[in-house]
Design a protein around this motif. Structure first.
Motif, short mmCIF file in Angstrom:
data_model
loop_
_atom_site.label_atom_id
_atom_site.label_comp_id
_atom_site.label_asym_id
_atom_site.label_seq_id
_atom_site.Cartn_x
_atom_site.Cartn_y
_atom_site.Cartn_z
N LEU A 245 48.90 54.01 42.15
CA LEU A 245 48.26 52.79 42.64
C LEU A 245 47.62 52.10 41.44
CD1 LEU A 245 46.63 54.14 45.93
CD2 LEU A 245 48.82 52.93 45.61
N ARG A 246 47.68 50.79 41.42
CA ARG A 246 47.21 50.06 40.25
C ARG A 246 45.71 50.24 40.06
NH1 ARG A 246 47.56 43.75 42.32
NH2 ARG A 246 45.71 43.82 43.67
N THR A 247 45.29 50.38 38.81
CA THR A 247 43.87 50.40 38.49
C THR A 247 43.38 48.99 38.19
OG1 THR A 247 44.39 50.83 36.18
CG2 THR A 247 43.98 52.74 37.58
N SER A 248 44.35 48.09 37.94
CA SER A 248 44.07 46.68 37.65
C SER A 248 45.42 45.96 37.63
CB SER A 248 43.37 46.58 36.29
OG SER A 248 43.95 45.56 35.50
N PRO A 249 45.45 44.66 37.92
CA PRO A 249 46.73 43.94 37.87
C PRO A 249 47.05 43.37 36.49
CG PRO A 249 45.05 42.52 38.81
CD PRO A 249 44.36 43.82 38.45
N GLU A 250 46.28 43.81 35.49
CA GLU A 250 46.28 43.17 34.18
C GLU A 250 47.67 43.03 33.53
OE1 GLU A 250 43.35 44.90 31.69
OE2 GLU A 250 43.89 43.71 29.94
N LEU A 251 48.43 44.13 33.47
CA LEU A 251 49.68 44.07 32.69
C LEU A 251 50.69 43.14 33.35
CD1 LEU A 251 50.08 47.76 31.48
CD2 LEU A 251 48.65 45.92 30.57
N HIS A 252 50.75 43.15 34.69
CA HIS A 252 51.69 42.24 35.36
C HIS A 252 51.28 40.78 35.16
CE1 HIS A 252 52.93 45.96 37.40
NE2 HIS A 252 54.06 45.33 37.65
N MET A 253 49.98 40.51 35.23
CA MET A 253 49.55 39.12 35.06
C MET A 253 49.80 38.64 33.63
SD MET A 253 46.26 39.00 37.63
CE MET A 253 46.09 37.20 37.70
N LYS A 254 49.68 39.55 32.66
CA LYS A 254 49.95 39.15 31.27
C LYS A 254 51.45 38.87 31.06
CE LYS A 254 45.99 41.20 29.00
NZ LYS A 254 45.54 42.29 28.11
N ARG A 255 52.30 39.59 31.79
CA ARG A 255 53.73 39.28 31.70
C ARG A 255 53.97 37.85 32.18
NH1 ARG A 255 56.24 44.35 34.73
NH2 ARG A 255 58.17 43.11 34.81
N MET A 256 53.22 37.43 33.19
CA MET A 256 53.38 36.05 33.69
C MET A 256 52.87 35.04 32.66
SD MET A 256 52.60 36.52 37.76
CE MET A 256 53.33 34.94 38.20
N LEU A 257 51.78 35.40 31.94
CA LEU A 257 51.30 34.50 30.87
C LEU A 257 52.39 34.35 29.81
CD1 LEU A 257 47.67 35.84 30.26
CD2 LEU A 257 48.27 33.66 31.33
N ALA A 258 53.02 35.47 29.46
CA ALA A 258 54.08 35.42 28.44
C ALA A 258 55.26 34.58 28.92
CB ALA A 258 54.54 36.84 28.08
N ALA A 259 55.44 34.54 30.25
CA ALA A 259 56.54 33.74 30.81
C ALA A 259 56.18 32.26 30.88
CB ALA A 259 56.89 34.26 32.21
N GLY A 260 54.94 31.92 30.53
CA GLY A 260 54.60 30.50 30.45
C GLY A 260 53.68 29.97 31.53
N TYR A 261 53.22 30.83 32.45
CA TYR A 261 52.25 30.35 33.44
C TYR A 261 50.91 30.11 32.74
CZ TYR A 261 55.53 31.70 37.10
OH TYR A 261 56.62 31.78 37.91
N PRO A 262 50.31 28.93 32.90
CA PRO A 262 49.11 28.64 32.10
C PRO A 262 47.81 29.18 32.71
CG PRO A 262 49.76 26.67 33.32
CD PRO A 262 50.79 27.73 33.62
N ARG A 263 47.72 29.22 34.04
CA ARG A 263 46.46 29.63 34.68
C ARG A 263 46.79 30.43 35.94
NH1 ARG A 263 45.99 24.70 32.94
NH2 ARG A 263 46.72 23.82 34.92
N LEU A 264 46.27 31.65 36.01
CA LEU A 264 46.60 32.56 37.10
C LEU A 264 45.35 33.21 37.64
CD1 LEU A 264 49.40 34.57 35.27
CD2 LEU A 264 49.77 32.90 37.09
N PHE A 265 45.33 33.44 38.96
CA PHE A 265 44.27 34.33 39.47
C PHE A 265 44.82 35.20 40.57
CE2 PHE A 265 42.51 33.15 43.69
CZ PHE A 265 43.17 31.95 43.95
N GLN A 266 44.12 36.32 40.79
CA GLN A 266 44.51 37.27 41.82
C GLN A 266 43.26 37.93 42.39
OE1 GLN A 266 47.71 40.78 42.75
NE2 GLN A 266 47.45 40.21 40.63
N LEU A 267 43.28 38.10 43.71
CA LEU A 267 42.16 38.70 44.43
C LEU A 267 42.78 39.83 45.24
CD1 LEU A 267 39.14 37.96 45.01
CD2 LEU A 267 39.98 36.44 46.79
#
Lengths: 191, 314
Positions: free
Chosen positions: B67-89
């Motif tokens: 189970l994820r301890t944080s969504p950090e690595l997946h969200m950073k993959r999205m930053l690398a893909a060019g998404y400029p601003r992301l949030f997750q709850l």
């Protein structure tokens, strides 16, 4: 001697440090940011009641004390000792009166009690929660003073003094809470 | 009329209602905040093969994965893909973390800004916390451990070095050498932070830098900050580490610590490492404990008071 990880500690857990048994009276799990977890405990020495603080890290282990319980009956007092007999084996245990403290005033012959041993040394006696005692001396309540929570001093047979409501008279039987050593209620029709 | 049977669990749930309604107001305020700033809300997987390898964050095993301890690595993959601003709850899980300030399953808010850093994230955080406070209670004050903390007042900023000098009487390096960095933070520093207004503790020693980049002017410090309200840690922010070689080195160091302690070493997240190699923009990011922020806004003493089903009751 067995060891347990500190992550198993909870309020009420018992452990041993430097040959003394302790009970965890307060327990706090701390974990700063990305750092290592710390377990901050308040400990109470089960023999002399002294308290201390200890902090452990998550990888630490602590020793568990060798504690055992026996069900006993109170038999008699002998010098500075109170003598209990094992409910199963009838073996006699001589418990120093100092272990009982004020509890010694609430001993009643044949009462069901429990002794907690630490390495075969008695360290704690559990008495019945309520005992019945006769009031051997108290001043009469002042007539007309009917306030419910006014109390007056009274003595039981062994000289122990408790505070009782004004309506309790000399010769009455009362129930005493042995955990607090205080008056609980008057017994009206004692057989 | 017959009295219904006593049911402490249902009584507890009924008593939780004001806290749960406060939670709803806070979550609405958070979503509105990000909508106004044109952030994309995302949902990344809860069950993952490769949690971030960190010294002392342990993942709960789940069917061969974790189970994820944080969504950090997946969200950073999205930053690398060019998404400029992301949030997750959403929920995160950490093994063995349970106490008045911890639940093994808790609600995390993470947000990231590309072409940015931790200072822009701090500006967001000030506004987000003030908005949440207004939305939940309409008041300026948060409460924790007997402290009334004015979130509308200018927030205090303190470096880790200054905090150690003031409250621990030694340098972070001296504390680390004694193996007592965490002890000083927990026992001596945290209880003094953010007692009248929120406090941001910043520039952590590199070994406690997590996934933050080095401070350009101070290479043994990391651009990481933590938010404290009334002595309670609320959020952790980074100027994100984007250098794949440095990232690989830090994962390896954490893996060594875990191996030394006999704890499981998670597999390296290859997709994440390849995303860094392809080029992740300089970014700022933060993880904020939603339950903890709600505790301070509603004045709860324990995290169990602000969730419907705390661990002890499930």
């Amino acid at each position: 001697m067995s060891m347990i990880p500190v992550s198993d500690l909870r309020k009420g857990a018992k452990l041993e440090i430097d040959g003394m048994p302790y009970i965890v009276s307060d327990f706090d799990f701390c974990k700063p940011g990305k750092g290592q977890a710390l377990y901050r405990c308040k400990l109470k020495n089960m023999i002399n009641g002294s308290t201390m603080d200890r902090t452990w890290r998550s990888a630490d282990r602590v020793e568990t004390p060798n504690l055992s319980n026996r069900e006993v009956h109170y038999s008699y007092a002998e010098g500075d000792f109170c003598v209990f007999s094992d409910s199963e084996t009838y073996e006699e245990y001589h418990v120093p009166a100092t272990v009982l403290g004020d509890q010694k005033y609430f001993l009643i012959e044949n009462a069901d009690c429990e002794i907690l041993f630490y390495n075969d040394k008695p360290i704690e006696i559990t008495l019945p929660i309520f005992i019945e005692k006769q009031i051997t001396h108290t001043e009469p309540g002042v007539r007309g003073d009917t306030a419910n929570n006014t109390l007056k001093p009274a003595k039981i047979d062994n000289g122990y003094e408790i505070m009782v409501p004004l309506f309790v008279n000399q010769g009455d039987w009362v129930k005493i809470d042995t955990r607090t050593g205080s008056y609980n209620e008057r017994i009206l029709n004692r057989k | 009329m017959k009295q219904p049977a006593a049911n402490p669990d249902l009584d507890r749930l009924r008593a939780a209602r004001p806290a749960l309604e406060a939670r709803q107001r806070m979550v609405r305020s958070i979503r509105r905040f990000f909508e106004e700033r044109e952030f994309l809300e995302v949902e990344t997987p809860l069950r993952i093969p490769a949690p971030a390898i960190e010294d002392y964050i342990d993942a709960e095993p789940a069917g061969g994965w974790f189970l994820r301890t944080s969504p950090e690595l997946h969200m950073k993959r999205m930053l690398a893909a060019g998404y400029p601003r992301l949030f997750q709850l959403g929920p995160c899980f950490r093994q063995g973390e349970c106490g008045v300030r911890h639940q093994p399953e808790f609600c995390m808010l993470e947000w990231y800004r590309a072409d940015s850093g931790c200072d822009a994230i701090l500006k967001d955080t000030v506004e987000l916390v003030r908005d949440a406070c207004r939305a939940v209670t309409g008041e300026r004050f948060c409460h924790y451990a007997g402290h009334a903390v004015n979130v509308e007042a200018p927030w205090e900023e303190l470096t880790v070095d200054a905090a150690f000098a003031a409250f621990a009487g030694r340098t972070p390096e001296e504390a680390m050498a004694a193996g007592e960095f965490e002890h000083d933070i927990v026992a001596k520093i945290e209880p003094r932070l953010g007692l009248e207004r929120p406090c941001v503790l910043r520039n952590y020693p590199l070994p406690f830098g997590g996934l933050a980049r080095r401070c350009p002017e101070h290479p043994d410090r990391a651009e990481r900050w933590e938010l404290y309200i009334g002595g309670l840690e609320i959020a952790n922010a980074y100027s994100e580490l984007t250098d794949p070689a440095e990232q690989a080195r830090r994962f390896a160091e954490s893996a060594d610590i875990r191996r030394r302690d006999g704890r499981i070493v998670y597999p390296m997240d290859r997709n994440f490492m390849e995303a860094l190699e392809s080029g992740m923009p300089p970014s700022g990011g933060i993880a904020l404990g939603v339950d903890r922020l709600l505790m301070t806004i509603t004045g709860a003493a324990s995290i169990a008071e602000v969730v419907a089903f705390p661990h002890e009751t499930t």
